[in-house]
Design an enzyme around this catalytic site. Structure first.
Site: not given
Ligand code: NAD
Length: 303
Positions: A172, A241
């Site tokens: 990734k 990140k």
């Molecule tokens: P986001 O910030 O939209 O969502 C994260 C969620 O986690 C939020 O709803 C938040 O409230 C929750 N959260 C935070 N701390 C928490 C805790 N202690 N307990 C429970 N819930 C908690 O992030 P995202 O964009 O959905 O990304 C999530 C992961 O996927 C990341 O690691 C990111 O790098 C990866 N990712 C994101 C994308 C993208 O396009 N957004 C694509 C591929 C991978």
């Protein structure tokens, strides 16, 4: 044999649509997020709400997580009221991007309770999560992979990277470095061409018909830069990140990445200029400021 129950922790940009797909496919899902509005939306579809990660893992044999940072994943997996303390859990599937070190630390921690850790970071953005077309980079024991295949196919295309913890995460990190590098250089090229007098739509048409075609010219620029919406769905902070995790890992392995290091600085500067939550397609605006020119708006034409 009864169907196992599932848990899902982290209902953000990526997690909410993935969890929704699982509920809509008929899987029994217990969910947790700090954001109550996201939990309420899943509950309205039939999911059960738990008060913390431990309670999710008291209710579910297989627990998924989609969380923002390595620290949060470690806390949710191994901390007080973490998944590790659940009575029922036997598999923890981390869909977040956390890097191989976190994957190994989580796997080692969970092993003490006979819980199998699966690193399964995803690629394909918010749109892929909605459509169930994400690329899933899976590392886990073969038997666990076979067991998870049907449910993974609900959220995307599983691609087996190996049995050792962290191999999915390494895949990734390099995937995202290639993707953001293509974006950064495509933004530079677009701004330079516009300043020289080229039309941005003509530039994309030529790129995509020729040797410059990449995931930015084919998707990110037409969707979020030419319409000037800058809403592709991936924040500068998350992209930084991922890039930092990749470069730190490469440095520890003795692999110099000079191109990647420049892209890291471009992301740093984009974040300084526009903030953590700015979409990473805002790289364009940084280069526009330096160049003293703005890419003119063109509508998004999905065809
Ligand atoms: P986001 O910030 O939209 O969502 C994260 C969620 O986690 C939020 O709803 C938040 O409230 C929750 N959260 C935070 N701390 C928490 C805790 N202690 N307990 C429970 N819930 C908690 O992030 P995202 O964009 O959905 O990304 C999530 C992961 O996927 C990341 O690691 C990111 O790098 C990866 N990712 C994101 C994308 C993208 O396009 N957004 C694509 C591929 C991978």
């Amino acid at each position: 044999m009864s169907t196992p129950k599932f848990g899902f922790i982290g209902l953000g940009t990526m997690g909410e649509p993935m969890a929704r797909r699982l509920v809509q496919a008929g899987y029994a899902l217990t969910v947790f997020d700090l954001n109550e509005a996201a939990v309420d939306r899943l509950q309205a579809l039939g999911a059960t709400h738990a008060a913390d990660p431990k309670t999710v893992a008291d209710n579910a044999e297989i627990v998924f997580a989609s969380l923002p940072t390595p620290d949060i994943v470690q806390k949710v997996a191994l901390g007080d009221a973490g998944v590790i303390h659940g009575d029922k859990v036997r598999v923890f599937v981390d869909l977040s991007t956390t890097g191989p070190r976190t994957a190994k630390a989580v796997a080692t921690g969970l092993q003490s309770k006979n819980v199998v850790a699966v690193d399964c970071p995803v690629s394909g953005g918010a749109a892929g999560a909605e459509k169930g077309t994400l690329a899933l980079m899976v590392a886990c024991p073969n038997a666990t992979y076979e067991e998870l295949l049907p449910i993974l196919k609900c959220i995307g295309k599983p691609l087996f990277c190996g049995e050792a913890p962290g191999l999915g995460q390494t895949m990734k990190l390099v995937n995202n470095l290639v993707s953001v590098t293509a974006l950064a250089v495509s933004c530079e090229a677009l701004v330079m061409g516009v300043k020289a007098g080229l039309d941005p739509q003509v530039m994309l048409d030529v790129f995509n018909a020729g040797s410059a075609r990449n995931s930015a010219t084919a998707d990110k620029l037409p969707r979020a830069v030419l319409p000037r919406t800058f809403d592709f769905g991936f924040t500068t902070a998350l992209s930084l990140k991922d890039t930092r995790l990749c470069l730190d890992e490469a440095e520890a392995m003795g692999v110099p990445m000079p191109v990647g290091s420049s892209v890291r600085q471009v992301l740093n500067m984009t974040r300084a200029a526009f903030g953590d939550n700015a979409d990473f397609t805002r790289i364009t605006c940084l280069i526009e400021q330096w160049a003293g020119v703005e890419v003119p708006t063109r509508p998004h034409n999905p065809n």
